[in-house]
Design an enzyme around this catalytic site. Sequence first.
Site, PDB file in Angstrom:
ATOM      1  N   GLY A  55     -19.445 -47.022 -28.845  1.00  0.00           N
ATOM      2  CA  GLY A  55     -20.721 -46.315 -28.900  1.00  0.00           C
ATOM      3  C   GLY A  55     -20.865 -45.214 -27.877  1.00  0.00           C
ATOM      4  N   HIS A  99     -18.969 -41.841 -17.757  1.00  0.00           N
ATOM      5  CA  HIS A  99     -20.156 -42.314 -17.029  1.00  0.00           C
ATOM      6  C   HIS A  99     -20.126 -43.825 -16.965  1.00  0.00           C
ATOM      7  CE1 HIS A  99     -21.147 -41.690 -21.297  1.00  0.00           C
ATOM      8  NE2 HIS A  99     -21.929 -42.751 -21.199  1.00  0.00           N
TER       9      HIS A  99
HETATM   10  P1  5GP Z   1     -23.076 -43.721 -23.912  1.00  0.00           P
HETATM   11  O1  5GP Z   1     -23.694 -44.228 -25.192  1.00  0.00           O
HETATM   12  O2  5GP Z   1     -22.305 -42.436 -24.133  1.00  0.00           O
HETATM   13  O3  5GP Z   1     -22.292 -44.760 -23.167  1.00  0.00           O
HETATM   14  O4  5GP Z   1     -24.297 -43.411 -22.955  1.00  0.00           O
HETATM   15  C1  5GP Z   1     -24.935 -42.182 -22.891  1.00  0.00           C
HETATM   16  C2  5GP Z   1     -26.232 -42.415 -22.151  1.00  0.00           C
HETATM   17  O5  5GP Z   1     -26.753 -41.161 -21.777  1.00  0.00           O
HETATM   18  C3  5GP Z   1     -27.311 -43.115 -22.990  1.00  0.00           C
HETATM   19  O6  5GP Z   1     -27.706 -44.327 -22.351  1.00  0.00           O
HETATM   20  C4  5GP Z   1     -28.441 -42.089 -23.046  1.00  0.00           C
HETATM   21  O7  5GP Z   1     -29.728 -42.668 -22.978  1.00  0.00           O
HETATM   22  C5  5GP Z   1     -28.153 -41.210 -21.856  1.00  0.00           C
HETATM   23  N1  5GP Z   1     -28.610 -39.835 -22.002  1.00  0.00           N
HETATM   24  C6  5GP Z   1     -28.456 -39.045 -23.104  1.00  0.00           C
HETATM   25  N2  5GP Z   1     -28.986 -37.829 -22.882  1.00  0.00           N
HETATM   26  C7  5GP Z   1     -29.476 -37.849 -21.610  1.00  0.00           C
HETATM   27  C8  5GP Z   1     -30.144 -36.871 -20.815  1.00  0.00           C
HETATM   28  O8  5GP Z   1     -30.391 -35.730 -21.210  1.00  0.00           O
HETATM   29  N3  5GP Z   1     -30.512 -37.243 -19.563  1.00  0.00           N
HETATM   30  C9  5GP Z   1     -30.255 -38.501 -19.075  1.00  0.00           C
HETATM   31  N4  5GP Z   1     -30.677 -38.767 -17.827  1.00  0.00           N
HETATM   32  N5  5GP Z   1     -29.622 -39.444 -19.797  1.00  0.00           N
HETATM   33  C10 5GP Z   1     -29.236 -39.128 -21.055  1.00  0.00           C
END
Ligand code: 5GP
Length: 114
Positions: free
Chosen positions: A93, A100
Amino acid sequence: MTPCLFCSIVNHEINASIVYEDDRVVAFNDINPQPPTHVLIVPRRHIATLNDLNGDDTELVGELVRRAALIAKDRGISASGFRTVFNTNRDAGQTVHHVHLHLLGGRTMHWPPG
Ligand code: 5GP
Ligand code: ZN
């Protein structure tokens, strides 16, 4: 090339609630927090996924993990517990392709994850 969202945050081109930054690592609150503490810890340098780490990045990854533990300590959740997660690519996901580390805590979490 599409600009990377987290590079934009790291470079202060897009607003984020930054909780820590140094010359290698930046941490900011997730915009859509799941548990009460939901912080993303990222390398300043763009690395798309864990698959793209090179041999020189070992220490950098350690800094991400250690920073997560220090932020957890600041939030008072070291003893109660927290979860740290790197999602990689589609099956996990991953939606933002800039490495990150999720720091998740402040409530009981379930295991195994869905
Ligand atoms: P992934 O699903 O890629 O592991 O996590 C991406 C994370 O980035 C998600 O938890 C989402 O809420 C966060 N996220 C997406 N766009 C932004 C943003 O513009 N600012 C911040 N602070 N978090 C974001
Ligand atoms: Zn990036």
